[in-house]
Scaffold this active site. Structure first.
Site, PDB file in Angstrom:
ATOM      1  N   GLY A 191     -15.112   1.000 -17.891  1.00 33.71           N
ATOM      2  CA  GLY A 191     -14.578   1.564 -16.648  1.00 33.71           C
ATOM      3  C   GLY A 191     -13.081   1.791 -16.724  1.00 33.71           C
ATOM      4  O   GLY A 191     -12.425   1.494 -17.727  1.00 33.71           O
TER       5      GLY A 191
ATOM      6  N   ILE B 190     -10.513   0.333 -15.043  1.00 35.56           N
ATOM      7  CA  ILE B 190      -9.763  -0.917 -15.174  1.00 35.56           C
ATOM      8  C   ILE B 190     -10.206  -1.670 -16.418  1.00 35.56           C
ATOM      9  O   ILE B 190      -9.379  -2.176 -17.186  1.00 35.56           O
ATOM     10  CB  ILE B 190      -9.941  -1.791 -13.917  1.00 35.56           C
ATOM     11  CG1 ILE B 190      -9.234  -1.152 -12.722  1.00 35.56           C
ATOM     12  CG2 ILE B 190      -9.387  -3.197 -14.146  1.00 35.56           C
ATOM     13  CD1 ILE B 190      -7.735  -1.122 -12.826  1.00 35.56           C
TER      14      ILE B 190
ATOM     15  N   LYS C 190     -17.656   0.696  -7.366  1.00 33.90           N
ATOM     16  CA  LYS C 190     -16.408   0.687  -6.580  1.00 33.90           C
ATOM     17  C   LYS C 190     -16.255   1.887  -5.653  1.00 33.90           C
ATOM     18  O   LYS C 190     -15.363   1.902  -4.824  1.00 33.90           O
ATOM     19  CB  LYS C 190     -15.201   0.634  -7.522  1.00 33.90           C
ATOM     20  CG  LYS C 190     -15.214  -0.535  -8.508  1.00 33.90           C
ATOM     21  CD  LYS C 190     -13.977  -0.515  -9.387  1.00 33.90           C
ATOM     22  CE  LYS C 190     -14.017  -1.609 -10.438  1.00 33.90           C
ATOM     23  NZ  LYS C 190     -14.940  -1.295 -11.528  1.00 33.90           N
TER      24      LYS C 190
ATOM     25  N   LYS D 159      -9.933  -3.660  -0.515  1.00 30.46           N
ATOM     26  CA  LYS D 159     -11.004  -3.312   0.429  1.00 30.46           C
ATOM     27  C   LYS D 159     -11.843  -4.519   0.817  1.00 30.46           C
ATOM     28  O   LYS D 159     -12.691  -4.441   1.718  1.00 30.46           O
ATOM     29  CB  LYS D 159     -11.877  -2.207  -0.165  1.00 30.46           C
ATOM     30  CG  LYS D 159     -11.112  -0.884  -0.309  1.00 30.46           C
ATOM     31  CD  LYS D 159     -11.914   0.153  -1.052  1.00 30.46           C
ATOM     32  CE  LYS D 159     -11.132   1.468  -1.138  1.00 30.46           C
ATOM     33  NZ  LYS D 159      -9.857   1.329  -1.874  1.00 30.46           N
TER      34      LYS D 159
ATOM     35  N   THR E  60      -8.935  13.484   4.001  1.00 27.66           N
ATOM     36  CA  THR E  60      -9.846  12.946   5.021  1.00 27.66           C
ATOM     37  C   THR E  60      -9.175  12.729   6.374  1.00 27.66           C
ATOM     38  O   THR E  60      -9.829  12.816   7.407  1.00 27.66           O
ATOM     39  CB  THR E  60     -10.465  11.618   4.542  1.00 27.66           C
ATOM     40  OG1 THR E  60      -9.419  10.687   4.255  1.00 27.66           O
ATOM     41  CG2 THR E  60     -11.306  11.835   3.296  1.00 27.66           C
TER      42      THR E  60
END
Length: 654
Positions: free
Chosen positions: A291, A293, A371, A413, A476
């Site tokens: 991934g 990270i 994620k 988050k 957004t």
């Protein structure tokens, strides 16, 4: 002139060198005769055959000397200031050759003539080459795009010379903040103040500015970029000084201004002791190694030369890509680290047990997770299985096999989550905290941080792709903000934080100031030399308003306007200025396992209402922003049932 140049270009290398030798012989002889004329203020000496012989002999010997110094190995089209050193050496030694020739032919020379001769040789032989270079380059400049170079230092001069030899850009001016350089001429171009940039761009029809400032700090770079934003010029930059020194890039490799340049925060130099503490000479495993990270963690870990690096990844392609890259890096840098690729999921306990036991893993960095907020919102059960129960299985395996250190990669988050992804990551933190309270040889810790630039699913690559396609750029919400950090900096801080862990630590990275995404989108458009404009919908898009529309689409499922890094308000400092530690609510393992057992059972039954009920029982402060269930399979299953009930009701009414 054009025909003569075409004739010269058509000659072979040997013919061109012969022409240079002939021209230099004439210039050196003429320099001596000119020096005599200047000193004697007469041309009577030309009647002396020995004087003419001295001029010719000196010229022949000096050309022979230039040959030995390598002057004729230089391509005239590509000469730089270095050639003047060669000409200067030859001109000085030519003084001795002149004396020797005059003694041999018994010519009496005034004492100032040799010095004048040396100066004239330097000016004529050196000047001829730069004149020829300019003449030969002129045709190459046709069709090149005019550019201004920002930075008149060594990097700017190197870039200037590289562009002269290239086929794409024609430098027309240099700009620099340093007042001592302004109004000077460097590399044949005048150096101007940045305040003149707009005028220069209009004067030379420039659309591109090239930043030749590889060694300045990120804060100063941000200030310069912001000062250029409203000039409607495309901004490109050369690689950073570390990339150039490390051989990863050349100074002539121009690239678009990166998001890192817009952050304006200089990274803190890592602590070498913290970087190597849990890695050097040890067996390290990274879950989710392919991934964004995970792969950067692997790169940073490899640089600390562990005994072995175990890449645990369930994506075949991602595993292949990171293994290939690391093997190449290890070979290039001479590392002896064993790199072991293991295909597997963190949900499979047996696979984890076999891997940790077989390699004798001592440190685990757990980066494996789903994620992407909207995708996890639409795939609730799989998000919980991977992020919650995958974490449970890998922490249990670490506990069983006595792994020394376990570091969970968490997210901002997880703080007062409004979505399933954030909730699952907070539960993963609770699992690590609970394991830390057990009587275990493993030191469990968590590192929490915000968005990383350039990660898969990040807003930055999406904006770049949309700009390249001509828009619209989709946003957004006008007020949405996010914390950002570069992937390398985040990975280094994760490693250093894990080295300070004592057990159950929740580390929080200092992400700097939150970035307003609207400002980021506007800046990215402007730095492409384009004009952005806001629209509420596709029907408002018009080329009269600007180049790239920015369209507000509304918050996505589970998305927050603002992210937070702390649940409480009592962060404590650590020995690293960018790493804090927080005290968060935790549960004992026996208490947590009771709830997790029930959660696992309802996931097996795909009972979403009960899943949400259990999530609300846990101390995660889950606050969903969207009404109803977003899970894609649940919707597909429930909609036919609703239609059936509606049809039955209609039948009864009829």
């Amino acid at each position: 002139m054009t025909k003569f140049m075409s004739y010269l270009e058509g000659r072979n290398r040997r013919s061109k060198v012969q022409l240079q030798v002939a021209a230099d012989t004439f210039l050196i002889a003429a320099s001596f005769l000119a020096a005599m004329t200047l000193r004697l203020e007469s041309i009577q000496f030309l009647l002396d055959v020995n004087v003419l012989g001295t001029a010719l002999l000196t010229a022949i010997l000096t050309v022979w000397l230039f040959w030995g110094l390598g002057l004729y190995r230089n391509l005239v089209r590509c000469v730089t200031g270095r050639v003047l050193l060669t000409v200067g050496k030859g001109a000085l030694i030519s003084v001795l050759l002149l004396y020797a020739s005059s003694l041999l032919l018994d010519v009496g020379l005034p004492r100032s003539v040799p010095l004048l001769h040396a100066v004239l040789v330097f000016l004529t032989v050196g000047g001829l080459r730069f004149l020829a270079r300019q003449v030969f380059r002129k045709p190459d400049q046709v069709g090149k795009r005019p550019v201004i170079i920002y930075g008149a230092g060594e990097a700017g001069l190197q870039l200037l010379n590289a562009l002269y030899h290239g086929r794409d850009y024609q430098p027309v001016a240099l700009v620099d903040d340093e007042k001592t350089l302004q109004n000077l001429t460097i590399g044949g171009l005048p150096v101007h103040s940045p305040y003149e940039l707009e005028y220069l761009a209009q004067e030379h029809s420039v659309q591109i500015v090239l930043l030749a400032l590889p060694s300045i700090g990120r804060q100063r770079r941000k200030e310069i970029i912001e000062s250029l934003e409203n000039l409607h010029l495309e901004i490109k930059t050369i690689p950073g000084i570390s990339e150039i020194i490390g051989g990863k890039a050349k100074i002539s490799e121009l690239r678009a201004v990166s998001p890192e340049d817009l952050l304006g925060r200089d990274p803190v130099a890592p602590d070498p002791d913290l970087l190597s503490e849990n890695i050097a000479g040890k067996v390290v495993m990274v879950s989710g190694a392919g991934g964004s990270i995970g792969s950067e963690l692997c790169r940073q870990i490899l640089s600390q030369e562990p005994k072995a690096l175990v890449l645990f990844e369930m994506s075949e392609f991602a595993l292949y890509a990171i293994e290939s890259e690391l093997l190449e890096t290890a070979k290039h840098r001479g590392y002896v680290t064993r790199i072991a690729p293991v295909l597997g999921s963190v949900q499979h306990a047996r696979r984890l047990d076999m891997t940790i036991k077989a390699f004798g893993v001592q440190t685990i960095y757990h980066a494996a997770a789903y994620k992407h907020v909207p995708l996890v919102e639409e795939n609730v059960i799989e998000g919980i299985r991977n992020n919650v129960f995958g974490t449970l299985e890998i922490t249990k395996a670490a506990h069983r096999h006595g792994v020394e250190n376990f570091i969970l990669i968490s997210t901002d988050k997880a703080v007062r989550p409004t979505n399933i992804m954030g909730t699952t990551k907070r539960i993963a933190e609770l699992i690590c905290q609970a394991q830390a309270r057990e009587d275990s040889a493993t030191v469990f810790s968590m590192v929490r941080f915000g968005n990383v630039l350039g990660s898969s699913g990040s807003v930055i690559p999406r904006f770049s792709a949309q700009i390249e396609k001509g828009g619209p750029v989709t946003l957004t919400h006008l007020d949405i903000t996010r914390y950002f950090m570069t992937i390398p900096e985040a990975s280094q801080l994760v490693i250093q934080a894990g080295a300070m862990a004592k057990g159950g630590d929740v580390f929080v990275l200092d992400m700097g100031e939150p970035v307003k995404i609207l400002d980021l989108a506007m800046s990215m458009v402007k730095l492409h030399g384009l004009t952005p404009y806001l629209v509420d919908g596709p029907e408002q898009i018009s080329s009269d308003k600007g180049d790239i529309p920015i369209c507000v689409t509304g918050l996505r499922k589970g998305e927050k306007l603002y992210e937070e890094l702390l649940i409480g308000n009592d962060p404590a400092p650590t020995r690293h200025p960018r790493i804090m530690t927080a005290s968060e609510i935790s549960l004992k393992m026996e208490e947590l396992e009771v709830v997790l057992d029930r959660l696992f059972a309802v996931c097996e039954r795909s009972d979403l209402p009960e899943i949400f009920a259990i999530l609300n029982e846990l101390p995660v402060d889950y606050r969903p922003t969207s009404g109803g269930t977003n899970d894609v399979l649940w919707r597909e299953r429930e909609i036919p049932k609703m239609h059936t009930r509606w049809e039955a009701r209609e039948t009864c009414t009829t």
